[in-house]
Design an enzyme around this catalytic site. Structure first.
Site, PDB file in Angstrom:
ATOM      1  N   ARG A  87     -21.521  16.914  31.294  1.00  6.00           N
ATOM      2  CA  ARG A  87     -21.905  18.249  30.817  1.00  6.00           C
ATOM      3  C   ARG A  87     -23.323  18.178  30.256  1.00  6.00           C
ATOM      4  NH1 ARG A  87     -17.954  20.549  26.383  1.00  6.00           N
ATOM      5  NH2 ARG A  87     -16.521  20.856  28.118  1.00  6.00           N
ATOM      6  N   ARG A  97     -22.147  21.185  19.178  1.00  4.74           N
ATOM      7  CA  ARG A  97     -22.164  21.414  20.627  1.00  4.74           C
ATOM      8  C   ARG A  97     -23.372  22.256  21.029  1.00  4.74           C
ATOM      9  NH1 ARG A  97     -17.293  20.661  23.132  1.00  4.74           N
ATOM     10  NH2 ARG A  97     -16.210  18.896  22.189  1.00  4.74           N
ATOM     11  N   LYS A 122     -15.203  19.207  16.956  1.00  6.30           N
ATOM     12  CA  LYS A 122     -16.364  19.889  17.523  1.00  6.30           C
ATOM     13  C   LYS A 122     -16.863  20.980  16.569  1.00  6.30           C
ATOM     14  CE  LYS A 122     -13.733  21.084  21.107  1.00  6.30           C
ATOM     15  NZ  LYS A 122     -13.062  21.747  22.237  1.00  6.30           N
ATOM     16  N   LYS A 153     -19.517  24.461  16.598  1.00  7.71           N
ATOM     17  CA  LYS A 153     -20.251  25.296  17.538  1.00  7.71           C
ATOM     18  C   LYS A 153     -21.104  26.365  16.852  1.00  7.71           C
ATOM     19  CE  LYS A 153     -16.839  24.598  21.197  1.00  7.71           C
ATOM     20  NZ  LYS A 153     -15.768  25.179  22.056  1.00  7.71           N
ATOM     21  N   CYS A 200     -11.330  29.328  33.059  1.00  7.96           N
ATOM     22  CA  CYS A 200     -11.719  27.958  32.730  1.00  7.96           C
ATOM     23  C   CYS A 200     -11.490  27.071  33.941  1.00  7.96           C
ATOM     24  CB  CYS A 200     -10.911  27.463  31.537  1.00  7.96           C
ATOM     25  SG  CYS A 200      -9.209  27.110  31.973  1.00  7.96           S
ATOM     26  N   CYS A 238      -9.080  19.075  34.576  1.00 10.21           N
ATOM     27  CA  CYS A 238      -8.847  19.148  33.132  1.00 10.21           C
ATOM     28  C   CYS A 238      -7.536  18.466  32.776  1.00 10.21           C
ATOM     29  CB  CYS A 238      -8.821  20.596  32.652  1.00 10.21           C
ATOM     30  SG  CYS A 238      -8.479  20.666  30.880  1.00 10.21           S
ATOM     31  N   CYS A 276      -4.609  26.696  29.620  1.00  9.28           N
ATOM     32  CA  CYS A 276      -3.763  26.254  28.512  1.00  9.28           C
ATOM     33  C   CYS A 276      -4.223  26.990  27.265  1.00  9.28           C
ATOM     34  CB  CYS A 276      -3.843  24.736  28.313  1.00  9.28           C
ATOM     35  SG  CYS A 276      -5.304  24.190  27.404  1.00  9.28           S
ATOM     36  N   CYS A 283     -10.535  27.930  26.669  1.00 13.34           N
ATOM     37  CA  CYS A 283     -11.939  27.682  26.990  1.00 13.34           C
ATOM     38  C   CYS A 283     -12.637  28.879  27.619  1.00 13.34           C
ATOM     39  CB  CYS A 283     -12.058  26.481  27.923  1.00 13.34           C
ATOM     40  SG  CYS A 283     -11.475  24.968  27.140  1.00 13.34           S
TER      41      CYS A 283
HETATM   42  C1  SRM Z   1     -16.084  23.867  30.929  1.00  9.02           C
HETATM   43  C2  SRM Z   1     -15.421  24.664  29.821  1.00  9.02           C
HETATM   44  C3  SRM Z   1     -14.670  25.862  30.370  1.00  9.02           C
HETATM   45  C4  SRM Z   1     -15.310  26.585  31.506  1.00  9.02           C
HETATM   46  O1  SRM Z   1     -14.570  26.816  32.467  1.00  9.02           O
HETATM   47  O2  SRM Z   1     -16.472  26.929  31.437  1.00  9.02           O
HETATM   48  C5  SRM Z   1     -14.476  23.870  28.983  1.00  9.02           C
HETATM   49  C6  SRM Z   1     -13.699  22.892  29.494  1.00  9.02           C
HETATM   50  C7  SRM Z   1     -12.908  22.048  28.765  1.00  9.02           C
HETATM   51  N1  SRM Z   1     -12.631  22.176  27.456  1.00  9.02           N
HETATM   52 FE1  SRM Z   1     -13.139  23.732  26.335  1.00  9.02          FE
HETATM   53  N2  SRM Z   1     -14.461  24.253  27.698  1.00  9.02           N
HETATM   54  C8  SRM Z   1     -15.437  25.152  27.528  1.00  9.02           C
HETATM   55  C9  SRM Z   1     -15.591  26.002  26.504  1.00  9.02           C
HETATM   56  C10 SRM Z   1     -14.691  26.161  25.469  1.00  9.02           C
HETATM   57  C11 SRM Z   1     -14.625  27.272  24.588  1.00  9.02           C
HETATM   58  C12 SRM Z   1     -15.540  28.485  24.631  1.00  9.02           C
HETATM   59  C13 SRM Z   1     -16.711  28.373  23.751  1.00  9.02           C
HETATM   60  O3  SRM Z   1     -16.892  27.378  23.063  1.00  9.02           O
HETATM   61  O4  SRM Z   1     -17.470  29.307  23.748  1.00  9.02           O
HETATM   62  C14 SRM Z   1     -13.544  27.062  23.771  1.00  9.02           C
HETATM   63  C15 SRM Z   1     -12.976  28.017  22.746  1.00  9.02           C
HETATM   64  C16 SRM Z   1     -13.668  27.940  21.466  1.00  9.02           C
HETATM   65  C17 SRM Z   1     -13.132  26.839  20.619  1.00  9.02           C
HETATM   66  O5  SRM Z   1     -13.880  25.913  20.396  1.00  9.02           O
HETATM   67  O6  SRM Z   1     -11.969  26.920  20.225  1.00  9.02           O
HETATM   68  C18 SRM Z   1     -13.009  25.795  24.136  1.00  9.02           C
HETATM   69  C19 SRM Z   1     -11.915  25.196  23.548  1.00  9.02           C
HETATM   70  C20 SRM Z   1     -11.459  23.937  23.888  1.00  9.02           C
HETATM   71  C21 SRM Z   1     -10.449  23.230  23.161  1.00  9.02           C
HETATM   72  C22 SRM Z   1      -9.696  23.734  21.927  1.00  9.02           C
HETATM   73  C23 SRM Z   1     -10.425  23.365  20.718  1.00  9.02           C
HETATM   74  C24 SRM Z   1      -9.574  23.570  19.477  1.00  9.02           C
HETATM   75  O7  SRM Z   1     -10.171  23.647  18.408  1.00  9.02           O
HETATM   76  O8  SRM Z   1      -8.366  23.624  19.560  1.00  9.02           O
HETATM   77  C25 SRM Z   1     -10.290  22.006  23.820  1.00  9.02           C
HETATM   78  C26 SRM Z   1      -9.326  20.896  23.436  1.00  9.02           C
HETATM   79  C27 SRM Z   1      -9.762  20.085  22.284  1.00  9.02           C
HETATM   80  O9  SRM Z   1     -10.922  20.110  21.886  1.00  9.02           O
HETATM   81  O10 SRM Z   1      -8.883  19.370  21.780  1.00  9.02           O
HETATM   82  C28 SRM Z   1     -11.186  22.018  24.916  1.00  9.02           C
HETATM   83  C29 SRM Z   1     -11.340  20.990  25.841  1.00  9.02           C
HETATM   84  C30 SRM Z   1     -11.933  21.111  27.051  1.00  9.02           C
HETATM   85  C31 SRM Z   1     -11.929  20.025  28.117  1.00  9.02           C
HETATM   86  C32 SRM Z   1     -13.064  19.118  27.853  1.00  9.02           C
HETATM   87  C33 SRM Z   1     -10.626  19.287  28.286  1.00  9.02           C
HETATM   88  C34 SRM Z   1     -10.427  18.009  27.527  1.00  9.02           C
HETATM   89  O11 SRM Z   1     -10.644  17.962  26.324  1.00  9.02           O
HETATM   90  O12 SRM Z   1     -10.004  17.055  28.185  1.00  9.02           O
HETATM   91  C35 SRM Z   1     -12.178  20.895  29.369  1.00  9.02           C
HETATM   92  C36 SRM Z   1     -12.815  20.206  30.561  1.00  9.02           C
HETATM   93  C37 SRM Z   1     -12.304  20.811  31.835  1.00  9.02           C
HETATM   94  C38 SRM Z   1     -12.998  20.352  33.029  1.00  9.02           C
HETATM   95  O13 SRM Z   1     -12.340  19.762  33.928  1.00  9.02           O
HETATM   96  O14 SRM Z   1     -14.192  20.581  33.157  1.00  9.02           O
HETATM   97  N3  SRM Z   1     -11.878  23.180  24.913  1.00  9.02           N
HETATM   98  N4  SRM Z   1     -13.719  25.278  25.182  1.00  9.02           N
HETATM   99  C39 SRM Z   1     -16.358  25.164  28.722  1.00  9.02           C
HETATM  100  C40 SRM Z   1     -17.516  24.224  28.482  1.00  9.02           C
HETATM  101  C41 SRM Z   1     -18.333  24.645  27.348  1.00  9.02           C
HETATM  102  C42 SRM Z   1     -19.608  23.889  27.184  1.00  9.02           C
HETATM  103  O15 SRM Z   1     -20.431  23.944  28.105  1.00  9.02           O
HETATM  104  O16 SRM Z   1     -19.768  23.219  26.178  1.00  9.02           O
HETATM  105  S1  SF4 Z   2      -8.417  26.109  28.567  1.00  6.03           S
HETATM  106 FE1  SF4 Z   2      -7.155  24.340  28.700  1.00  6.03          FE
HETATM  107  S2  SF4 Z   2      -6.915  24.127  30.901  1.00  6.03           S
HETATM  108 FE2  SF4 Z   2      -8.656  25.397  30.642  1.00  6.03          FE
HETATM  109  S3  SF4 Z   2     -10.376  23.966  30.675  1.00  6.03           S
HETATM  110 FE3  SF4 Z   2      -9.827  24.362  28.533  1.00  6.03          FE
HETATM  111  S4  SF4 Z   2      -8.506  22.692  28.029  1.00  6.03           S
HETATM  112 FE4  SF4 Z   2      -8.574  22.770  30.263  1.00  6.03          FE
END
Ligand code: SRM
Ligand code: SF4
Ligand SMILES: Cc1cc2nc3c(=O)[nH]c(=O)nc-3n(C[C@H](O)[C@H](O)[C@H](O)COP(=O)(O)OP(=O)(O)OC[C@H]3O[C@@H](n4cnc5c(N)ncnc54)[C@H](O)[C@@H]3O)c2cc1C
Ligand SMILES: Cc1cc2nc3c(=O)[nH]c(=O)nc-3n(C[C@H](O)[C@H](O)[C@H](O)COP(=O)(O)O)c2cc1C
Lengths: 611, 566
Positions: free
Chosen positions: B73, B142, B208, B210, B430, B436, B475, B479
């Site tokens: 990323r 981030r 994380k 943000k 997502c 993922c 899930c 995201c």
């Molecule tokens: C690529 C992306 C989604 C997309 O389709 O665009 C993404 C993809 C993933 N997110 Fe996310 N998140 C992405 C934005 C977000 C957002 C939106 C935002 O930040 O604006 C959220 C919701 C906001 C938040 O932080 O809650 C988000 C909340 C999560 C979470 C839940 C965090 C939590 O506090 O519970 C996880 C899981 C974790 O961190 O444990 C997670 C984890 C992940 C992971 C890395 C899975 C993992 O931990 O193994 C995913 C990788 C999937 C893949 O195969 O690429 N991602 N994730 C976004 C990349 C953002 C970036 O460039 O940095």
């Molecule tokens: S929402 Fe869940 S399934 Fe979708 S990319 Fe984030 S961690 Fe993976």
């Protein structure tokens, strides 16, 4: 010979007096069968002790007068099997027989011999033919200036080979011609056995027996037989009733592809059930598989040659319809030089005939390596009758597969690692007979199999000894058996495996198992070479060189060395790397290093199972 | 707060500033993986270890390890990259990645399917063109996101400048990054001893963190989804400062009601010169009070809610600041989401926003959008801005060059924004399966199917042109920011989703569950009925989510009680 005579003979052997007495006591009053059994037992005990058959002790000259010496040189066990069969029958016929694997035979004995049979196969590396590993010393000796004149020797040679190689039976021919040149008398013409070994080996054995009886004269007395039906107690009583000729019908338990999609490459892990067969095997043995040709191929051949599959053909005392002959009894995927010659003549194809001439050796090799029967008859049409075709085609031979399991771990199962041979010819699919057959077996189907023992490829009897195993590609199969066995034995020696293939991601055979073995310490070290994972190609020999110092340290410390897999490129390249390593780290010249390794080979510490 | 440190805290603290045994792991030829603890550290370097879940079981039977691969990323503040950088990323994707370029919901690129043996070259290549992956993932700050808001160019430029400064100000300092990915030759085994992380400490943050800048009236970044949201306050056409809104984030754990999505809330206003200090100290507060024992309750929203709410938090922050926080200033968001097509900025330059489904630029037999974007990058003189809705803005185009870009967009089917339905243009999904590791259901791969089915229903009620926001996550981590969407599907199992409804059009209201853990058939039946009602009963100009909330189809959760200002 009476058992008293045997006891006398034993007393003359170079045993410590106490042991000689014991030995003499032991054989007193035993019948011939028991003696024969005992000889097998002793040989087995020796093999257990050294991982080698015991070297044949020197015999006083007067005793060589009457004995028959049978030497064999064998890589994959065929020559050994024939030689053992001959020895068995000769002993039964009352002859004194000295059976020896070539490297267990003292070449200094040669000038004392009066009657000698040599059974030896031909192998090859690229274009050059080679003797089996166990016969290198013998061939070197025979062809050297040291070889004595042999005016009193009468001999005969059975050469084993395969007509699908350009130089058929070259080593056997060499031995035959050399013995004659040394002044020995050829008793009868050399036999040249093709892949269907027995169709030549059987008549040759009969002739050899008859000639030996004549030569040994009236001194020979038939040995009493154990049972009324005339069945001879087999030399290795441990092996079961199943054999090459009487294969066991084994059920397929698993037929699992173990490479990820990789440009159509396919390697299978196949598990067969031996349940109820009583079959036992040891790591290092191979499994013989009798394939059946695919219906599609048989149909295409019948169609192209405009022959009727239902026509009855009698050959060699067997009557079957043509379809069955082609499906289960004839080679269709591999051509032979004699067949090509016959076909050229039949179709009046001068260009094809030219390929069978000595000067077209390379083109012939190319043709043999890339054309199947169907390709030949399509490109050079000719008419065959069913009868003629059956007699001209080579009988189907079983294919060997290194056993990839240890019974200590899998019990009544046998596992194989089979690389599917397939390619296209003029955009049509072509395949190898046995691998195609195996690939298409479903779980629950059966295959006819037998154990092909290979005493030259055995784990050290000493569990504390280190082992280095070099097995790229399917060459890794026997090492899976080795590692399983050593794990079950609780062996304390270290094990180092060299594995290679094209890509780690797709064709790291048994990757998960090796990772586990490393964690369990059943494998001490694993060096891998994935040739196409980087821009420049890397092979196992490169990994060997990189770890040269340690490889040398292991070898110098007594490690046993094993190579399995590709005979054409890998085995010689690996050998060359080993020569370099021994030279560099052992402080030797290249020649000395080579000699050092040959010595390891002779001692059975450097074993190869290459194909 | 849990007292016992989570296992990950030890891994980080013992990692010698994020080195661990990553270098050894990369060199291990026996596996495409690196060790489990190292995967946690690798995130701080901008990469996740993943495996292709589609073939996991197949490979197990093949006695092969999972198909390990790495997602890389980019850290791309404000989503901005130049045309040469675009071409370089495209080239790297071609060489090392498996699924093209993927624009994320935090306006950056992800590359999927990088093999271990290429990871270093990949990251090195990214750095070679002036970009980085440092802290793109991990328990740190981030990617700092920014409204793309092209119309108000002067404020945009200024805010973007602050985003860059903030990124540098709170950046991780470890030299492990250079050591692992950039330097040639053997690493100095003692280099880590010279490292220090004055802001984060050797265990870094507990989770994380943000930051995001919104430029009203556009809330395209969903500023209330940030741990620390910053809303540009524009007075007399000039940037006066920022309202600060901590405590947002989406992630929840399925079946655990103690976890929840939350929107950030206003606690004050800072001037631009107070910005960096405020952000720095906000990290100090989270570093001090954030839960290091339980990662499920570690985000700032829980730190706030479990310690005394907004007043407590404001006090904590205030006590660390050298100035007094001012009360928030007025602003107004008219919408979240992107505005498609051409707009002209203040400097007279043109900006074209294209809709890229799920942000995936990948050529296949039916379309060559990735090639199209490459062709555009070849002729484009301005730069690109990636949006948080996974779209792209071709920014800074001269009047004279518009036609050529339009022609390429048309040639490569990049002009779907002109014809696509409202719901399709705005949809976000997502990544989810197959990469993922946390995905419970399909998302990106399912989006086209479900959209087509929803369009059939919308067509029935003549709602195809209606800008309905639909977001899908594989899930409950959310995201795609599904909890702020008018319609959302949140994956619970293969083929099963929670259907959530009732978000607004400005990112200021959470939605609520309408159907829990249900299948497509039930989802479509429910939507059919609700679309029908919406068409029949809506007020003029009323959005779907507002209608749902107004008529009480669901009851959206309340936000935190507003602070009082002296
Ligand atoms: C690529 C992306 C989604 C997309 O389709 O665009 C993404 C993809 C993933 N997110 Fe996310 N998140 C992405 C934005 C977000 C957002 C939106 C935002 O930040 O604006 C959220 C919701 C906001 C938040 O932080 O809650 C988000 C909340 C999560 C979470 C839940 C965090 C939590 O506090 O519970 C996880 C899981 C974790 O961190 O444990 C997670 C984890 C992940 C992971 C890395 C899975 C993992 O931990 O193994 C995913 C990788 C999937 C893949 O195969 O690429 N991602 N994730 C976004 C990349 C953002 C970036 O460039 O940095
Ligand atoms: S929402 Fe869940 S399934 Fe979708 S990319 Fe984030 S961690 Fe993976
Ligand atoms: C001791 C020993 C152990 C062995 N162990 C194993 C093992 O563990 N695993 C294993 O897989 N094999 C092993 N082999 C090899 C095995 O016995 C067979 O030789 C092999 O599987 C091929 O058999 P086949 O019947 O499928 O092919 P065949 O029908 O015998 O041969 C097919 C013919 O196709 C032609 N051909 C092949 N490839 C091409 C090509 N690319 N282009 C054009 N023509 C081509 C050749 O002319 C060849 O004669 C071992 C061999 C020996 C002697
Ligand atoms: C790798 C390899 C190379 C061979 N090369 C030749 C050859 O060049 N000429 C030949 O006549 N037979 C060749 N053969 C066939 C063997 O001689 C034949 O299979 C024989 O039956 C083996 O007997 P053994 O098991 O006693 O070694 C080759 C076999 C193998 C496996």
């Amino acid at each position: 010979m009476s058992t008293q005579a045997v006891a006398n003979q034993l007393a003359a052997l170079p045993l410590p007096p106490a042991k000689a007495r014991l030995a003499a006591e032991l054989v007193q009053g035993l019948d011939g069968a028991s003696l024969t059994w005992l000889s097998g037992y002793m040989a087995g005990a020796a093999a257990q002790l050294h991982g080698l058959p015991a070297a044949v002790p020197a015999v006083p000259a007067n005793q060589t007068d009457t004995r028959l010496t049978i030497l064999y040189g064998s890589q994959t066990g065929n020559a050994k099997r024939v030689a053992e069969g001959l020895a068995e029958q000769a002993r039964t016929a009352g002859l004194t027989v000295n059976l020896a694997r070539a490297d267990a035979y003292r070449t200094s004995e040669l000038k004392k011999e009066r009657l000698l049979y040599v059974v030896i196969s031909t192998h090859s590396v690229g274009d050059a033919i080679e003797p089996p590993d166990d016969s290198r010393g013998l061939i070197e000796f025979l062809t050297s200036k040291r070889a004595p004149k042999l005016p009193e020797l009468r001999y005969a040679v059975l050469a084993l080979g395969d007509t699908s190689y350009p130089d058929f039976c070259g080593i056997g021919r060499q031995v035959d011609e050399r013995l004659q040149a040394l002044g020995a008398t050829r008793l009868f013409a050399r036999g040249e056995a093709d892949a269907d070994v027995d169709s030549v080996a059987k008549p040759w054995t009969e002739q050899a027996l008859a000639k030996a009886r004549e030569t040994a004269g009236a001194t020979a007395q038939p040995v009493a037989r154990t049972s009324s039906d005339g069945v001879v107690t087999p030399l290795h009583p441990a092996s079961s009733a199943w054999s090459r000729q009487r294969p066991f019908t084994a059920e397929v338990l698993v037929n699992q592809r173990i490479v990820a999609d990789n440009h159509g490459k396919d390697v299978r892990h196949i598990e067969l059930s031996l349940e109820g067969s009583g079959i036992t095997y040891q790591p290092g043995d191979a499994l013989g598989v009798w394939p059946r040709q695919a219906d599609a191929l048989v149909n295409a051949v019948l169609e192209t040659l405009k022959l009727d599959g239902d026509s009855k053909v009698e050959h060699d005392g067997e009557t079957r319809n043509l379809r069955e002959w082609l499906t289960a009894h004839r080679e269709l995927t591999a051509l032979t030089k004699p067949f090509i010659a016959a076909h050229a003549e039949r179709g009046n194809h001068a260009d094809l005939a030219a390929l069978t001439q000595p000067e077209a050796r390379e083109q012939l090799a190319e043709l043999l390596g890339t054309y199947q029967l169907l390709d030949l008859v399509r490109q050079w049409p000719a008419t065959w009758t069913a009868q003629e075709l059956v007699s001209a085609l080579r009988p189907l031979a079983p294919r060997m597969y290194s056993i990839a399991s240890s019974q200590a771990q899998v019990g009544e199962e046998v596992h194989l690692t089979v690389a599917y041979v397939h390619y296209t010819h003029d955009d049509e699919e072509r395949w190898g007979a046995a691998t195609h057959y195996l690939l298409n077996l479903a779980e629950g189907d059966t295959a006819r199999v037998f154990i092909d023992t290979n005493d030259r490829f055995r784990l050290p009897a000493d569990p504390a000894r280190d082992v280095i195993m070099i097995g790229p590609g399917t060459g890794v199969a026997p090492f899976r058996a080795f590692v399983q066995q050593r794990q079950e034995d609780g062996a304390t020696g270290r094990q180092w495996l060299f594995f290679g293939n094209q890509h780690r991601r797709t064709d790291f055979l048994y990757q998960l198992e090796w990772q586990q073995a490393l964690r369990d310490d059943a494998l001490t070290r694993l060096s891998v070479a994935f040739s196409r994972d980087q821009e420049h190609k890397i092979y196992v020999q490169d990994r060997l060189r990189e770890a040269g110092r340690e490889v040398w340290q292991w070898l110098d410390g007594g490690a046993q060395l094993y190579i399995c897999g590709d005979a054409d490129h890998m085995a010689p390249d690996v050998h060359a790397a080993l020569v370099d390593i021994v030279a560099e780290h052992g402080g030797k010249s290249a020649d000395e290093a080579d000699a050092w390794l040959r010595q390891l080979m002779a001692e059975g510490r450097y074993a190869r199972d290459v194909y | 707060m849990t007292d016992k440190l989570s296992a990950l805290e030890h891994i980080k603290a013992d990692s010698r500033y994020l080195r661990g045994t990553i270098a050894e792991g990369l060199a291990d030829p026996l596996t495409g993986a690196i060790s489990d603890p190292d995967t946690k550290l690798l995130k701080f370097h901008g990469s996740y270890m993943q495996d292709n879940r589609d073939i996991r079981d197949e490979r197990r039977k093949q006695k092969l390890e999972p198909d390990y691969q790495f997602m890389v990323r980019l850290r791309l503040p404000g989503g901005v990259l130049t045309a040469p950088q675009w071409l370089a990323m495209d080239e790297l994707a071609e060489r090392y990645a498996e699924r093209g370029l993927r624009i994320t919901t935090r306006q950056t690129f992800q590359f999927h399917g990088i093999r271990k043996e290429h990871l270093r070259d990949m990251i090195h290549g990214i750095n070679d063109c002036g970009l980085s992956t440092r802290a793109a993932c991990g328990d740190d700050t981030r990617n700092v996101i920014t409204s793309v808001n092209p119309e108000i160019s002067s404020v945009y430029d200024e805010v973007f400048g602050w985003a860059l400064k903030l990124k540098d100000h709170v950046a991780t300092q470890t030299s492990a990054y250079e050591e692992l990915w950039l330097n040639d030759g053997p690493a100095d085994p003692d280099a880590w001893k010279k490292d220090a992380e004055p802001l984060y400490g050797k265990a870094y943050l507990n989770r994380k963190y943000k930051f995001g800048f919104a430029i009203p009236p556009n809330n395209d970044i969903d500023v209330f989804n940030q741990d620390f949201g910053l809303i540009a306050i524009i007075e007399d056409g000039k940037l006066a400062g920022f309202n600060i809104a901590p405590g947002g984030s989406m992630g929840t754990t399925a079946g655990d009601p103690s976890t929840y999505p939350s929107l950030g809330d206003l606690i004050g206003f800072v001037t631009p010169d107070q910005l960096l200090e405020t952000c720095w100290q906000s990290i100090v507060v989270q570093g001090t009070f954030g839960d290091r024992g339980d990662r499920k309750h570690a985000r700032l929203k829980y730190t706030i809610d479990r310690n005394g709410g907004l007043p407590w938090y404001r006090d904590q922050l205030q006590s660390r600041l050298s100035f007094k926080l001012a009360p928030p200033r007025p602003y107004h968001f008219t919408h979240n989401g992107d505005r498609f097509g051409w707009v002209q900025g203040e400097h007279g330059k043109w900006h074209l926003t294209l809709s890229i489904q799920s942000g995936r630029l990948l050529d296949d037999a039916t379309q060559k959008r990735r090639t199209g974007m490459r062709e555009i990058a070849r002729i484009h003189k301005g730069n690109f801005r990636l949006t948080c809705d996974q779209n792209v803005v071709i920014a800074g185009v001269d009047e004279a060059d518009k036609a050529a870009i339009d022609a390429l967009a048309a040639q490569y089917q990049l002009d779907e924004y002109k014809t696509a339905s409202g719901i399709r243009k705005h949809a976000i999904s997502c990544v989810a399966l197959p990469t993922c590791g946390l995905a419970m259901a399909e998302s990106e791969r399912y989006l086209p199917t479900i959209l087509t089915k929803m369009e059939v229903l919308l067509a029935k009620y003549d709602l195809l042109q209606e800008d309905i926001h639909f977001r899908m996550s594989g899930c409950p981590n959310g995201c795609s920011r599904p909890y702020i969407s008018e319609i959302a599907l949140v994956g619970r199992a293969i083929g099963r989703y929670d259907l959530r409804l009732g978000g607004d059009h400005a990112g200021e209201r959470l939605n609520a569950v309408y159907l829990e853990n249900t299948d497509e058939e039930h989802i479509l039946t429910a939507l059919d009925e609700l679309f029908g009602r919406f068409a029949a009963e809506r007020e003029p100009g009323e959005h779907f989510g507002d209608f749902i909330a107004r008529v009480g189809v669901v009851v959206p959760p309340a936000r935190r009680p507003a602070l009082e200002y002296a």
